[in-house]
Enzyme design. Structure first.
Site, PDB file in Angstrom:
ATOM      1  CG  HIS A   1      -2.157  -0.825   0.992  1.00 45.99           C
ATOM      2  ND1 HIS A   1      -2.155  -2.173   1.239  1.00 45.99           N
ATOM      3  CD2 HIS A   1      -3.403  -0.528   0.541  1.00 45.99           C
ATOM      4  CE1 HIS A   1      -3.356  -2.659   0.952  1.00 45.99           C
ATOM      5  NE2 HIS A   1      -4.123  -1.687   0.521  1.00 45.99           N
ATOM      6  N   GLY A   2       1.924   1.223   0.725  1.00 45.37           N
ATOM      7  CA  GLY A   2       2.745   2.430   0.763  1.00 45.37           C
ATOM      8  C   GLY A   2       4.056   2.185   1.479  1.00 45.37           C
TER       9      GLY A   2
END
Lengths: 476, 396
Positions: free
Chosen positions: A323-324
């Site tokens: 996701h990040g």
């Protein structure tokens, strides 16, 4: 070009009208051009990255199809190249920053910090599509290799930026674009598109303003227990409607040209337990992870519970990192991994065959809901320190008081009620809006109910129009 | 109808016709009418005296233009003869009490009346009302930063209305972010945003919002970077969107969407008041976060005023005795303790007007006795009181 922008909506309408008036043999090329223009509308230079990936996947796939050792080597080379591109753009800065912190802590010469590169839009999504194409080719699921189809499989504009993550068998057979026009393509496409517009502009953006304020680093340290729980729920509502909105608009746009994309959500906050949550939330990512990571890595380990559990937590940590590039995302992933393992372990201990009593089923629902909302805190917080402070206030150091406008608490409550009623409302709307549904609704729905509902949804979209917000998942 | 293409075209035509009809008919206004008693709504005076030389006439909607105009006016005025009074909507709203009737003349609010009285007494002074509805103390600090980077705008006295309600407001509204267009102000505020003060992250948020908006309008290639490392790239799509919006803005019905939003929010507000009985007079406490942020903003205002030789004056705003806003007696006590401590530390003058306006002079609006807005007579009374107490530069 945002999905919820006027330019996109107008161009979509024109593009769809043109699409259905083109001869079938030109439609594929037409959609390729639309997809390229869509991505280029963000940044012309970054267009090269998905294109390079397509070339890598095509070259690897042609060798993979030959099978044998060379095919195996080509598979890993292809995956390696895609992961390297993803890693370079998405994790280069994160790795360098952490190495720099580590070397400074060890008293060594600080590791040079990398340039913070702009992240090409949707790179995490199309990287996963590319990998799945390679794996499907290896497993013989891709019948014939065609660069045109491969290119559109990855670049197809509705799912290019933030999914749904499609499988080769789902999309490639549809890329012939040989369907005859049917009214339902437009009806069902507009249903999803307009629903998405309202979910994004009216729900996600409105509650997002308060959530942003509450999660501001210094202010968040002063929040009370009630504030932090409301913020966790508020962000849970925001991200759900934001992402569901994007998915609805992607599915809607695809449906308007006769393409069916897979669903991504099935009332996730109605999950009966943590495992059920992942079969309802970002479903296309869950099945990608299950089929391409979890099953292959754990084949034959069904009886080695501890290894399975460790593997599950580790994989969820990687899902977080996908996701990040931040420790908050990793913590979010680990938290979900721990939830899944706890549930599995409990069910094993209890004996999976024994039916659960009602009280236990209710308890699991509540625990799941609280756990999922709590996990959103590190996902959204600006730093691990902030996340830990907020989580501590939610579970240990209780304090009371309301730091925000009463409207925020009220709105969070109203949308919680809406989420609770969503399956029932969805059933009713489906029944009433179905063009081939009960006869009494057919004319009523086609020429009165539908245009009026569309007009109301468009009006709401316009009234809550906000150019300054983007979809949360565009960041990933 | 058998032809599917015609069906689709008909559906789209009917949809746009319905949308056009709704924009023209304005269903939200009619919905709002369910909860609003038009007689009570008339109590809010709409024809107020306006003067761009003494008031920020946009009430926080376009402050840059107002302040630029003021700067050109005030450069001829010595610093000691100018003052700025800032506060919430109380300073620019006349809400008639049940005994008052509408007037054919434009009504004046207490800041106008006070200035008039001062000049009538021969003070030869220049006052300016720099107010906005629900103004937060962060926004007051935002304004002060702007004033201080423009020598012609630095006031001799800065008068701040303190209000229990306003301590609960935080953030900088979008409309005030336009001040960042001024490079000196932008540089000052960015420096403040880098500090460790509790309000700093909200200043940073306001700066980011503004820069992101400008980047979108200009279609520039890169702007802010989110925590995931995603540097927003904006290309031709953004430019196109700006052009489409400009074209659509040419349609009067499209432009009315802002008004529709206002009406919808109004409707929701009245629905909240009528259905859930949560009114502005519902008693509430100030949350710890809000209190800390507001206090830190006021302290910074105190520091900046002292450093720049600005006389700082606080006054505790009048409150309707019929609707106390404090949830508990302890809230009231704590609030009074905090503001008097603050005044003792930073202000050259402090006035408590909390109980200065008698109950019958207060306005009654749609949802009952109004907690902060009063009628015509009260504005006159309050201006007299401020004059007599020497709130402005100690002049009576």
């Amino acid at each position: 070009m945002q999905f919820n922008s006027y330019s996109y909506l107008l161009l979509l309408l024109v593009s769809v009208l043109l699409f259905w008036n083109l001869p079938v043999r030109l439609r594929h090329t037409y959609v390729v051009i639309l997809s390229i223009l869509f991505y280029a509308s963000w940044n012309v230079y970054f267009l090269s990255i998905p294109m390079i990936m397509c070339v890598i996947v095509f070259c690897s796939s042609s060798v993979i199809r030959e099978g044998g050792f060379a095919g195996r080597r080509a598979l890993w080379a292809g995956i390696g190249a895609i992961v390297a591109i993803l890693g370079f753009f998405k994790y280069g800065h994160f790795v360098a920053e952490n190495l720099s912190t580590l070397t400074t802590w060890l008293g060594l010469e600080p590791f040079p910090r990398a340039w913070r590169l702009a992240l090409p839009l949707g790179i995490s999504f199309y990287s996963f599509e590319a990998i799945s194409y390679l794996l499907d080719t290896r497993q013989g699921r891709v019948k014939s290799l065609s660069f045109r189809d491969l290119f559109l499989f990855i670049m197809f504009w509705p799912h290019l930026i933030a999914g749904p993550i499609v499988r080769t068998r789902e999309l490639i057979p549809q890329l012939k674009f040989d369907k005859l026009f049917e009214t339902r393509f437009i009806f069902s496409g507009l249903d999803r598109l307009l629903l998405g517009l309202v979910q994004k502009n009216v729900i996600a953006n409105t509650i997002g303003g308060w959530v942003d304020e509450g999660f501001l680093p210094k202010a968040a340290m002063l929040n009370s227990t009630i504030d932090n729980w409301t913020l966790a729920v508020g962000f849970g509502i925001q991200i759900y409607f934001d992402f569901a909105a994007y998915t609805n608009m992607a599915i809607g746009a695809a449906q308007m040209i006769g393409i069916t994309l897979p669903e991504n959500f099935r009332f996730p906050y109605h999950a009966a337990n943590p495992a059920d949550f992942w079969s309802r939330w970002h479903m296309t990512l869950s099945r990608w992870i299950r089929d391409y990571a979890f099953f292959p890595l754990n084949a034959g380990l069904q009886h080695k519970k501890l290894r399975l559990y460790v593997s599950l937590v580790a994989i969820m940590g990687v899902v977080g990192l996908w996701h990040g590039a931040g420790w908050g995302f990793v913590l979010w992933g680990f938290m979900h991994g721990i939830y899944l393992v706890s549930y599995r372990a409990f069910e094993n201990w209890r004996g999976e065959q024994t039916p659960s009593p009602l009280s236990l089923r209710i308890a699991w629902r509540l625990i799941t809901l609280c756990a999922v909302f709590a996990a959103w805190v590190p996902f959204r917080a600006a730093s691990l320190e902030q996340a830990m402070t907020m989580l501590k206030s939610m579970f240990v150091g209780f304090s009371f008081g309301f730091s925000f406008s009463m409207n925020f608490y009220l709105m969070a409550l109203i949308w919680c009620v809406w989420i609770a009623l969503e399956p029932a409302v969805n059933k009713l709307v489906t029944l009433m809006g179905e063009p081939d549904g009960p006869g009494v609704f057919r004319t009523f729905s086609g020429y009165l109910l539908r245009p009026c509902s569309y007009a109301i949804l468009l009006l709401l979209f316009m009234v809550f129009d906000d150019r300054d917000t983007q979809f949360i998942y565009f960041q990933f | 109808m058998r032809n599917p293409r015609l069906q689709a075209v008909l559906l789209l035509t009917l949809t746009f016709a319905a949308l056009w009809g709704m924009l023209a008919w304005d269903p939200i206004r009619h919905l709002r009418g369910i909860f609003v008693n038009p007689t009570l709504e008339d109590a809010k005076v709409s024809s107020l005296f306006t003067d761009p030389n003494t008031q920020e006439v946009s009430d926080g909607q376009h402050p840059l233009e107002s302040l630029r105009k003021l700067e050109s006016n005030w450069c001829k005025v010595p610093k000691r003869a100018r003052y700025i009074l800032t506060g919430n909507s109380q300073t620019f709203t006349v809400l008639l009490s049940p005994s008052e009737a509408r007037s054919t003349k434009a009504d004046r609010t207490y800041p106008d009346l006070l200035l008039e009285r001062l000049n009538a007494a021969g003070a030869n002074i220049h006052g300016y009302r720099l107010s906005a509805p629900n103004i937060s103390y962060m926004e007051v600090l935002w304004y002060l930063n702007y004033l201080l980077v423009h020598p012609c705008l630095i006031p001799g006295e800065f008068v701040i209305q303190l209000n229990f309600e306003e301590f609960r407001k935080t953030g900088v509204r979008e409309e005030m972010q336009e001040l960042l267009e001024d490079p000196d102000f932008a540089s000052a505020i960015k420096q403040d945003a880098r500090s460790n003060a509790p309000y700093a992250s909200m200043f940073q948020q306001a700066i980011d919002q503004y820069e992101s908006r400008i980047a979108k309008q200009k279609g520039s290639q890169t702007s802010s970077t989110s925590k995931t490392g995603f540097a927003e790239a904006r290309g031709p799509g953004s430019v196109l969107e700006t052009k489409v919006r400009l074209a659509l803005d040419g349609l009067s019905l499209f432009r009315s969407r802002g008004q529709l939003k206002g009406e919808l929010l109004d409707f929701l507000y009245f629905a909240r008041v009528n259905l859930l009985d949560i009114t502005p007079t519902t008693k509430r406490s100030i949350g710890p976060g809000q209190l800390t942020t507001s206090l830190s903003s006021l302290e910074r205002i105190g520091e900046l005023s002292r450093r720049n030789g600005v006389r700082l004056v606080f006054f505790n705003a009048p409150q309707n005795p019929k609707t106390s806003l404090y949830r508990t007696a302890a809230d009231r006590e704590q609030y009074h303790e905090i503001i008097s401590q603050l005044a003792g530390k930073f202000a050259q003058g402090y006035f408590d007007f909390e109980n200065s306006i008698p109950g019958p002079l207060w306005g009654v609006w749609i949802d009952g006795p109004d907690p902060i807005h009063f009628g015509r007579a009260a504005h006159h009374l309050f201006a007299d009181l401020m004059f007599e107490q020497g709130v402005i530069l100690g002049m009576k």
